[in-house]
Design a protein around this motif. Structure first.
Motif, PDB file in Angstrom:
ATOM      1  N   LEU A 198       0.839  -1.201   0.000  1.00 56.32           N
ATOM      2  CA  LEU A 198       0.000   0.000   0.000  1.00 56.32           C
ATOM      3  C   LEU A 198       0.870   1.247   0.000  1.00 56.32           C
ATOM      4  CD1 LEU A 198      -2.553  -1.078   2.737  1.00 56.32           C
ATOM      5  CD2 LEU A 198      -2.822  -1.259   0.267  1.00 56.32           C
ATOM      6  N   SER A 199       0.251   2.365  -0.268  1.00 54.69           N
ATOM      7  CA  SER A 199       0.937   3.637  -0.204  1.00 54.69           C
ATOM      8  C   SER A 199       0.021   4.619   0.504  1.00 54.69           C
ATOM      9  CB  SER A 199       1.250   4.130  -1.618  1.00 54.69           C
ATOM     10  OG  SER A 199       1.963   5.339  -1.563  1.00 54.69           O
ATOM     11  N   TYR A 200       0.579   5.515   1.303  1.00 53.93           N
ATOM     12  CA  TYR A 200      -0.250   6.502   1.964  1.00 53.93           C
ATOM     13  C   TYR A 200       0.437   7.854   1.960  1.00 53.93           C
ATOM     14  CZ  TYR A 200       2.646   6.167   6.167  1.00 53.93           C
ATOM     15  OH  TYR A 200       3.685   6.207   7.049  1.00 53.93           O
ATOM     16  N   VAL A 201      -0.367   8.896   2.095  1.00 58.15           N
ATOM     17  CA  VAL A 201       0.156  10.250   2.174  1.00 58.15           C
ATOM     18  C   VAL A 201       0.182  10.671   3.636  1.00 58.15           C
ATOM     19  CG1 VAL A 201      -0.502  10.941  -0.144  1.00 58.15           C
ATOM     20  CG2 VAL A 201      -2.106  11.253   1.750  1.00 58.15           C
ATOM     21  N   PHE A 202       1.055  11.599   3.977  1.00 58.82           N
ATOM     22  CA  PHE A 202       1.170  12.026   5.357  1.00 58.82           C
ATOM     23  C   PHE A 202       1.468  13.504   5.442  1.00 58.82           C
ATOM     24  CE2 PHE A 202       5.384  10.986   3.993  1.00 58.82           C
ATOM     25  CZ  PHE A 202       6.161  12.014   4.522  1.00 58.82           C
ATOM     26  N   LEU A 203       1.160  14.077   6.594  1.00 59.65           N
ATOM     27  CA  LEU A 203       1.543  15.428   6.964  1.00 59.65           C
ATOM     28  C   LEU A 203       2.235  15.299   8.311  1.00 59.65           C
ATOM     29  CD1 LEU A 203       1.473  18.526   6.613  1.00 59.65           C
ATOM     30  CD2 LEU A 203      -0.725  18.474   7.811  1.00 59.65           C
ATOM     31  N   SER A 204       3.420  15.853   8.425  1.00 64.35           N
ATOM     32  CA  SER A 204       4.200  15.710   9.657  1.00 64.35           C
ATOM     33  C   SER A 204       4.692  17.065  10.132  1.00 64.35           C
ATOM     34  CB  SER A 204       5.396  14.790   9.406  1.00 64.35           C
ATOM     35  OG  SER A 204       6.147  14.620  10.562  1.00 64.35           O
ATOM     36  N   LYS A 205       4.661  17.262  11.440  1.00 63.92           N
ATOM     37  CA  LYS A 205       5.206  18.471  12.068  1.00 63.92           C
ATOM     38  C   LYS A 205       6.524  18.100  12.705  1.00 63.92           C
ATOM     39  CE  LYS A 205       4.332  21.591  15.888  1.00 63.92           C
ATOM     40  NZ  LYS A 205       3.426  21.927  16.974  1.00 63.92           N
ATOM     41  N   LEU A 206       7.580  18.857  12.403  1.00 59.12           N
ATOM     42  CA  LEU A 206       8.896  18.567  12.962  1.00 59.12           C
ATOM     43  C   LEU A 206       9.205  19.502  14.102  1.00 59.12           C
ATOM     44  CD1 LEU A 206      10.770  18.201   9.598  1.00 59.12           C
ATOM     45  CD2 LEU A 206       9.765  16.410  10.977  1.00 59.12           C
TER      46      LEU A 206
END
Length: 75
Positions: free
Chosen positions: A67-75
């Protein structure tokens, strides 16, 4: 992306490894961070970066098994 101090943030992916690089306004590399997701899967595509006064956000795509997924990450 640029922050209020004119530092430049660049995201990129090479050989299935993704990183964020931060440069000052003179072009000197200040730091580099390689990104990965839980379980050790390598982030394969960082597509967008945003910065504000206190935060860095990145968005991208990463595989989990077939599978593939999109993400949003805060560093």
């Amino acid at each position: 992306a640029c922050d209020s101090s004119n530092n430049l943030y660049i995201v990129g992916t090479i050989a299935s490894k993704s990183a964020i690089l931060k440069f000052n306004s003179s072009g000197t590399l200040l730091w580099q961070r390689e990104l990965s997701v839980s379980g050790g899967s390598t982030v394969i595509a960082l597509q967008t970066i945003w910065v504000d006064a206190n935060n860095i956000f990145v968005a991208g795509q990463s595989p989990i098994s077939s599978l593939s997924y999109v993400f949003l990450s805060k560093l």
